[in-house]
Design a protein around this motif. Structure first.
Motif: not given
Length: 650
Positions: A146-152, A171-175
């Protein structure tokens, strides 16, 4: 602590600090349970690395780790890579995250430039349970991604906890990362579910991300669902809304799946400056133990604390911040620019939310110092008791400014570790005095040394090596079935010994000075010097906004050491400023550190987590094309690279 101490940046604990410290409680517990009696921190550290099994069993027991199945041993194999920690144990990070839930204080404060919201423990648990139920309903289970494209934002924490609770890997990446960079990272994982915010708010501007979400969804061909978090309140066509997820899972109990100790919890990514970002996989148990140890025994975090570390979701410090939940602290998420409107805005956020433990990258503290800010005078910081710093070495001037700027004795715990282990090798301790410019201790259970030619040295600069395993060393790298990339990353230079790539000095007082990356170390006439000493001398000058120094071995056998400087607004590099820069380096570092040339550029490009690009710039100066040695999506301002190409010496 005296006024003289404020001026030098040193700090020493008073008796009240020592008595109240978590580490004091741990020492008393060790004595009471017959595990050993230790007179000081160094004696405990020595025991912790002399007998890893003894120490980590003590950590497991002291924190009463909740395991569904007990381990059959503490450390079955010490081989690196491949150490086997707590074999047979089954547990889940999420269980520990909710063990200190209470109605007495919030679990989180989600703060932003446009306001803030407190999240109760009950709300955090209910939304985590609902999201976990949703994941199971769309077929997500142990081993899926499950992955994220999300700010804090708060929903990023919920999405992580929900994924982990069902045994999925997060796993996540900041926008702020370009779509190509997001896909290069998250695409490797072949995820089932994407959680994305419809946008973000940064530096006073709302930034819708609909087009980027569409591109990411198209590239992630394995997706079965996309969930959209309403940061701006704008719908995304074809996606499930966060409200719908909560509605579907309303009333669900939090059902946590027990997994093996080394079951993948999350994937963090290397900077990706020179190729495809490496996916660094950490296990539930290793992260749990290391972060319980660091946050509690080194940083001295308690359930009564409000803990803010300024970070994007792409940086490992976000993971460390979220782990504040493990000890029951209220974590304060800040989604926005730390300098929104003015440089001291982060201090205002800390004051408004009663933050007690405040962390940021060293670059932020130095920016405040350069403007000679007075946060202790201008903001209500009565609650603040600890400062943290990481990301790059904090020079002595930074320690001094923090003490002066706050105006009272507050320990400054600088830490050095990395994405690789999602914890610190070297950090702080509330029982040990701090000298400005130094990290006051090597962390418990970490056999960190400075090596020269394969032997440990004291009071001499050398390679940072770790000679014994740690629980949160990577379980594996993603798409590295034979482990070749993993071994090459850390073990090529000294087989069986982790070589981290930093250049450090271990003092005879058992403190540590970090000089910078060892592969970027300056080498004049066979004498190796840290680039951090140059930065320490130059960055405090008000005319200089940023700088970068490299040592270039030229094809003809010569050695060229240029210093690139980006001047502050309204300033330019002339003969007078150039002379003062040279004088500052000569006095603050050494004559050997004086550059061959001081060159003005319009800006210094960095990685997305703020690190200087010393090695790629060095290769560009030797004639390489910028995007042959750098991936554009991994650089904050790739357009600046052309300026360095113009100074190449081939």
């Amino acid at each position: 602590m005296t006024s003289a101490d404020l001026l030098t940046g040193s700090w020493a604990p008073d008796q009240d600090t020592i008595d109240a410290a978590n580490l004091t409680r741990f020492l008393a517990w060790l004595a009471d349970t017959g595990r050993g009696q230790f007179d000081d921190y160094h004696a405990l550290w020595t025991a912790s690395v002399a007998d890893l099994e003894w120490f980590w069993e003590a950590v497991w027991t002291f924190f009463d780790v909740a395991a569904e199945t007990a381990p059959t041993a503490t450390l079955a194999s010490t081989e690196m890579p491949g150490a086997q920690w707590f074999p047979g144990a089954t547990l889940n990070y999420v269980t520990q995250a909710f063990r200190h839930a209470t109605d007495a204080r919030p679990a989180m404060v989600a703060a932003g430039e446009d306001g803030s919201t407190e999240w109760s423990w009950a709300r955090l648990r209910a939304e985590t349970a609902a999201f976990a139920a949703y994941l199971r309903s769309v077929g997500v289970g142990p081993g899926d991604r499950v992955v994220g494209y999300l700010p804090n934002v708060g929903e990023a924490v919920v999405a992580f906890l929900g994924a982990a609770s069902v045994g999925a890997t997060w796993a996540v990446c900041n926008q702020d990362l370009a779509v190509s960079g997001v896909v290069a990272r998250l695409g490797q994982l072949e995820p089932k579910v994407l959680v994305a915010s419809d946008g973000s708010v940064y530096a006073g501007k709302s930034r819708a991300r609909h087009a980027e979400i569409d591109e990411i969804r198209s590239a992630l061909t394995t997706l079965t669902a996309t969930v959209v978090v309403p940061r701006l309140g704008e719908p995304v066509e074809g996606a499930v809304t966060w409200a719908e997820v909560l509605e579907r899972g309303a009333g669900a109990e939090l059902d946590v799946t027990a997994v093996a100790f080394d079951h993948p919890l999350w994937v963090l990514f290397s900077s990706g400056t020179t190729g495809t970002p490496k996916g660094i996989v950490h296990g539930h148990g290793g992260v749990l133990l290391e972060q319980l140890k660091y946050l509690t025994l080194q940083l001295d975090l308690t359930p009564e604390d409000r803990f803010l570390w300024q970070s994007s979701t792409s940086w490992m410090m976000w993971n460390m911040l979220v782990s504040g939940l493990l000890v029951g602290a209220t974590i304060v998420l800040y989604d926005g620019s730390p300098t929104y409107g003015r440089t001291d805005y982060l201090w205002q956020v800390a004051a408004e939310h009663g933050v007690t433990v405040l962390g940021a990258g060293a670059g932020y503290w130095l920016a405040c110092a350069k403007e000679e800010l007075h946060p202790g005078r201008d903001h209500s910081l009565a609650a603040l008791r600890t400062i943290g710093s990481t990301g790059s070495p904090l020079p002595a001037s930074g320690f001094r400014w923090l003490q002066e700027g706050i105006g009272r004795p507050v320990p400054v715990f600088s830490m050095s570790g990395g994405t690789d282990v999602v914890t610190a090798f070297i950090g702080g301790c509330p029982l040990v005095p701090i000298r400005a410019g130094e990290l006051n201790v090597v962390c418990l259970g970490v056999q960190a040394e400075a090596w020269v030619d394969g032997r440990p040295v004291v009071n001499e600069a050398g390679e940072l090596v770790i000679t014994q395993p740690m629980p949160s060393m990577p379980v594996f790298f993603w798409n590295d079935d034979d482990g070749e990339k993993y071994r090459a990353a850390y073990f090529d230079k000294y087989p069986g010994v982790w070589c981290h790539g930093d250049w450090i000095t271990v003092t005879d007082r058992n403190s540590v000075v970090v000089h910078g990356r060892s592969d970027a170390t300056l080498n004049r006439g066979g004498v190796r010097m840290g680039s951090a000493e140059v930065y320490d001398a130059v960055e405090g000058m008000p005319e200089i906004q940023d700088c970068l120094v490299v040592g270039v071995e030229l094809p003809d056998g010569g050695y060229w050491m240029p210093l690139f400087v980006a001047c502050a607004d309204g300033e330019h590099l002339g003969d007078e400023l150039r002379s003062r820069i040279v004088a500052a380096i000569r006095a603050g570092a050494s004559p050997r550190h004086v550059p061959d040339d001081v060159i003005e550029v319009s800006g210094i490009p960095r990685t997305m987590t703020g690190k200087r690009l010393e090695i790629p710039i060095k290769r560009i100066l030797l004639g390489a094309k910028p995007f042959d040695v750098l991936t554009p999506s991994a650089v904050d301002r790739p357009e600046l690279l052309a300026e360095f190409e113009g100074h190449a010496r081939t």
